[in-house]
Every structure is written in C-alpha cells, then in structure tokens.
Motif scaffolding. Structure first.
Motif, PDB file in Angstrom:
ATOM      1  N   TRP A 270      28.517   5.644 -29.997  1.00 55.85           N
ATOM      2  CA  TRP A 270      27.557   5.737 -28.918  1.00 55.85           C
ATOM      3  C   TRP A 270      26.440   4.767 -29.171  1.00 55.85           C
ATOM      4  N   SER A 271      25.763   4.385 -28.127  1.00 60.47           N
ATOM      5  CA  SER A 271      24.592   3.543 -28.284  1.00 60.47           C
ATOM      6  C   SER A 271      23.568   3.988 -27.277  1.00 60.47           C
ATOM      7  N   SER A 272      22.322   3.889 -27.692  1.00 67.93           N
ATOM      8  CA  SER A 272      21.241   4.317 -26.814  1.00 67.93           C
ATOM      9  C   SER A 272      20.058   3.393 -27.035  1.00 67.93           C
ATOM     10  N   ASP A 273      19.457   2.914 -25.975  1.00 69.22           N
ATOM     11  CA  ASP A 273      18.298   2.031 -26.069  1.00 69.22           C
ATOM     12  C   ASP A 273      17.124   2.721 -25.405  1.00 69.22           C
ATOM     13  N   VAL A 274      16.450   3.585 -26.153  1.00 66.86           N
ATOM     14  CA  VAL A 274      15.285   4.283 -25.613  1.00 66.86           C
ATOM     15  C   VAL A 274      14.058   3.435 -25.897  1.00 66.86           C
ATOM     16  N   CYS A 275      13.350   3.041 -24.860  1.00 67.51           N
ATOM     17  CA  CYS A 275      12.159   2.196 -25.003  1.00 67.51           C
ATOM     18  C   CYS A 275      11.016   2.820 -24.226  1.00 67.51           C
ATOM     19  N   SER A 276      10.697   4.041 -24.525  1.00 71.04           N
ATOM     20  CA  SER A 276       9.679   4.752 -23.759  1.00 71.04           C
ATOM     21  C   SER A 276       8.296   4.174 -24.015  1.00 71.04           C
ATOM     22  N   SER A 277       7.515   4.113 -22.969  1.00 71.99           N
ATOM     23  CA  SER A 277       6.135   3.657 -23.124  1.00 71.99           C
ATOM     24  C   SER A 277       5.312   4.680 -23.900  1.00 71.99           C
ATOM     25  N   ASP A 278       5.845   5.890 -24.110  1.00 74.96           N
ATOM     26  CA  ASP A 278       5.150   6.902 -24.908  1.00 74.96           C
ATOM     27  C   ASP A 278       5.253   6.624 -26.401  1.00 74.96           C
ATOM     28  N   LEU A 279       6.202   5.778 -26.814  1.00 72.02           N
ATOM     29  CA  LEU A 279       6.361   5.497 -28.240  1.00 72.02           C
ATOM     30  C   LEU A 279       5.194   4.645 -28.726  1.00 72.02           C
ATOM     31  N   ASN A 280       4.650   4.993 -29.879  1.00 80.45           N
ATOM     32  CA  ASN A 280       3.525   4.269 -30.445  1.00 80.45           C
ATOM     33  C   ASN A 280       3.872   3.870 -31.877  1.00 80.45           C
ATOM     34  N   ASN A 281       4.479   2.704 -32.043  1.00 78.12           N
ATOM     35  CA  ASN A 281       4.815   2.198 -33.372  1.00 78.12           C
ATOM     36  C   ASN A 281       5.655   3.209 -34.166  1.00 78.12           C
ATOM     37  N   PRO A 282       6.830   3.580 -33.657  1.00 81.33           N
ATOM     38  CA  PRO A 282       7.639   4.591 -34.362  1.00 81.33           C
ATOM     39  C   PRO A 282       8.051   4.110 -35.745  1.00 81.33           C
ATOM     40  N   HIS A 283       8.060   5.027 -36.697  1.00 79.48           N
ATOM     41  CA  HIS A 283       8.397   4.684 -38.081  1.00 79.48           C
ATOM     42  C   HIS A 283       9.538   5.516 -38.634  1.00 79.48           C
ATOM     43  N   ALA A 284      10.033   6.454 -37.852  1.00 79.46           N
ATOM     44  CA  ALA A 284      11.126   7.303 -38.318  1.00 79.46           C
ATOM     45  C   ALA A 284      11.867   7.835 -37.101  1.00 79.46           C
ATOM     46  N   ILE A 285      13.084   8.297 -37.347  1.00 81.22           N
ATOM     47  CA  ILE A 285      13.893   8.850 -36.269  1.00 81.22           C
ATOM     48  C   ILE A 285      14.850   9.866 -36.872  1.00 81.22           C
ATOM     49  N   THR A 286      15.115  10.930 -36.144  1.00 82.42           N
ATOM     50  CA  THR A 286      16.092  11.934 -36.562  1.00 82.42           C
ATOM     51  C   THR A 286      16.973  12.243 -35.366  1.00 82.42           C
ATOM     52  N   VAL A 287      18.267  12.291 -35.602  1.00 77.78           N
ATOM     53  CA  VAL A 287      19.225  12.584 -34.534  1.00 77.78           C
ATOM     54  C   VAL A 287      19.804  13.971 -34.756  1.00 77.78           C
ATOM     55  N   ASP A 288      19.832  14.746 -33.692  1.00 73.28           N
ATOM     56  CA  ASP A 288      20.522  16.035 -33.683  1.00 73.28           C
ATOM     57  C   ASP A 288      21.840  15.806 -32.956  1.00 73.28           C
ATOM     58  N   PRO A 289      22.939  15.606 -33.712  1.00 76.00           N
ATOM     59  CA  PRO A 289      24.216  15.299 -33.059  1.00 76.00           C
ATOM     60  C   PRO A 289      24.812  16.495 -32.319  1.00 76.00           C
ATOM     61  N   VAL A 290      24.424  17.702 -32.692  1.00 73.04           N
ATOM     62  CA  VAL A 290      24.973  18.896 -32.043  1.00 73.04           C
ATOM     63  C   VAL A 290      24.435  19.040 -30.624  1.00 73.04           C
ATOM     64  N   HIS A 291      23.127  18.837 -30.443  1.00 73.54           N
ATOM     65  CA  HIS A 291      22.494  19.011 -29.139  1.00 73.54           C
ATOM     66  C   HIS A 291      22.230  17.686 -28.428  1.00 73.54           C
ATOM     67  N   GLY A 292      22.602  16.554 -29.051  1.00 74.61           N
ATOM     68  CA  GLY A 292      22.460  15.256 -28.413  1.00 74.61           C
ATOM     69  C   GLY A 292      21.022  14.848 -28.174  1.00 74.61           C
ATOM     70  N   GLU A 293      20.153  15.065 -29.184  1.00 72.14           N
ATOM     71  CA  GLU A 293      18.737  14.736 -29.033  1.00 72.14           C
ATOM     72  C   GLU A 293      18.262  13.810 -30.150  1.00 72.14           C
ATOM     73  N   ILE A 294      17.237  13.025 -29.823  1.00 72.20           N
ATOM     74  CA  ILE A 294      16.593  12.122 -30.778  1.00 72.20           C
ATOM     75  C   ILE A 294      15.144  12.569 -30.924  1.00 72.20           C
ATOM     76  N   PHE A 295      14.702  12.783 -32.162  1.00 72.06           N
ATOM     77  CA  PHE A 295      13.327  13.197 -32.463  1.00 72.06           C
ATOM     78  C   PHE A 295      12.588  12.015 -33.078  1.00 72.06           C
ATOM     79  N   VAL A 296      11.437  11.657 -32.509  1.00 71.79           N
ATOM     80  CA  VAL A 296      10.648  10.529 -33.001  1.00 71.79           C
ATOM     81  C   VAL A 296       9.235  11.019 -33.301  1.00 71.79           C
TER      82      VAL A 296
END
Length: 193
Positions: free
Chosen positions: A1-27
């Motif tokens: 899978w590939s995902s290009d999330v470029c939300s204007s809410d992001l402020n210099n993200p430094h980490a990411i966590t993926v929940d593969p069970v529920h299909g969510e990305i935590f920043v």
C-alpha cells in the motif's frame, strides 16, 4: 500500500506509527504542537485528520496496541495511555510515571508488543558522568508511579544511547539501535514475550 498524506495540519512531523489492524496513521506533533493527528491509511493528498487528540505536553512518540485498543504517548515524566479512539480533550485512562530514582523522563516510546501488551520505552537515565539511558518495559495495564517490569541497559549490555527498538516475537528478541555504539544490539529475552 502507499499513502501520501500531506495535511496542512502537520507541523514538522518527526515520528509516525501505523495501526495496520484499523488502517490508521498516528502522527505526534512537535515544536509546541501538543496534539496527535490521526489519518486513515488509504487517504492521499492534503486531507484532514479523522481525529485530533489534544495533549497536556508535547508528545515524543506514540504507540498503538490494536488488540487492547490503547495508545501510549511518551514525553515528560512518563507515559499517558488513552483509548485508541480518543479525540479532542479526552483524558488518559492511565498514566505511568517513571520513578525519579530511575530517570529524568521518557523520551521515546519505541514499541508495543500487542500479543502481551508490553510497552518498550527509552528512558533518559541519571548518571554521574554520563546519563545511564535504558529501555524500560511496562504493561499497558500499569498505572501510577511504578518501576518497569524489566530494565534493559547498564554496562553489561553495551547500551549507551538507544534510538530505536524493534521486536522479533518469533525469536523472542529485542533489537536496539544505539547511536553511540553505532550498532544494532540484539537481546534474547524470552521472559518478555
């Protein structure tokens, strides 16, 4: 899978966590951004988060236990545990405080083993000449000022400045990336699994 999330809410993200069970990305936020933004994994482009969790302090890292529906957030004196679907000003369901005798603060949630709910956290330790950083292991069910169930660190382990942890449950191994050693250290630790 590939995902290009470029939300204007992001402020210099430094980490990411993926929940593969529920299909969510935590920043987790950074630089005075006391929030965790949650996106759907399949979203692309400049999309709005599906949830925003406001925190009392700047988060360092976030980990997800999709089995128990809990997220753990490191930063400050310990860990805050929330329901996985928490948003807005929801309060934590539990808080793990690192005993002052063990370290200054948690600076990185590194991994959660969803099979048994163990949380692996980098702790900035105290030391006379050089901090004695270590990996502390708590349960998602722990609460309050409790010592870790296990502590991985000290001179016999060669850990000096851990920067990342990966788990290999099939072989009952913990892999620790250490910045000062410029190495990946592997520990066989069946009791944790």
């Amino acid at each position: 899978w590939s995902s290009d999330v470029c939300s204007s809410d992001l402020n210099n993200p430094h980490a990411i966590t993926v929940d593969p069970v529920h299909g969510e990305i935590f920043v987790p936020g950074r630089a005075n951004d006391h929030r965790i933004l949650v996106f759907k994994r399949e979203h692309q482009g400049d999309v709005e988060p599906i949830r925003i969790l406001n925190l009392p302090d700047e988060p360092q890292r976030v980990g997800v236990d999709p089995v128990r529906n809990v997220i753990a957030v490191s930063g400050g004196p310990g860990l805050l545990l929330y329901n996985r679907t928490a948003s807005g000003d929801d309060k934590p369901i539990r808080e793990i405080i690192i005993p002052k005798s063990m370290g200054k603060r948690s600076t990185g949630l590194m991994a959660i083993n969803p099979e048994n709910g163990m949380i692996f956290v980098k702790v900035d330790g105290e030391g006379r000449h050089e901090p004695q950083d270590f990996i502390g292991v708590w349960s998602v069910n722990d609460n309050g000022d409790v010592p870790p169930r296990w502590r991985i660190g000290g001179p016999s382990t060669m850990i000096k400045k851990p920067r990342g942890v990966a788990l290999n449950p099939a072989r009952k191994e913990i892999l620790v990336a250490d910045m000062r050693q410029n190495a990946v250290l592997t520990f066989f630790f069946p009791e944790i699994f």
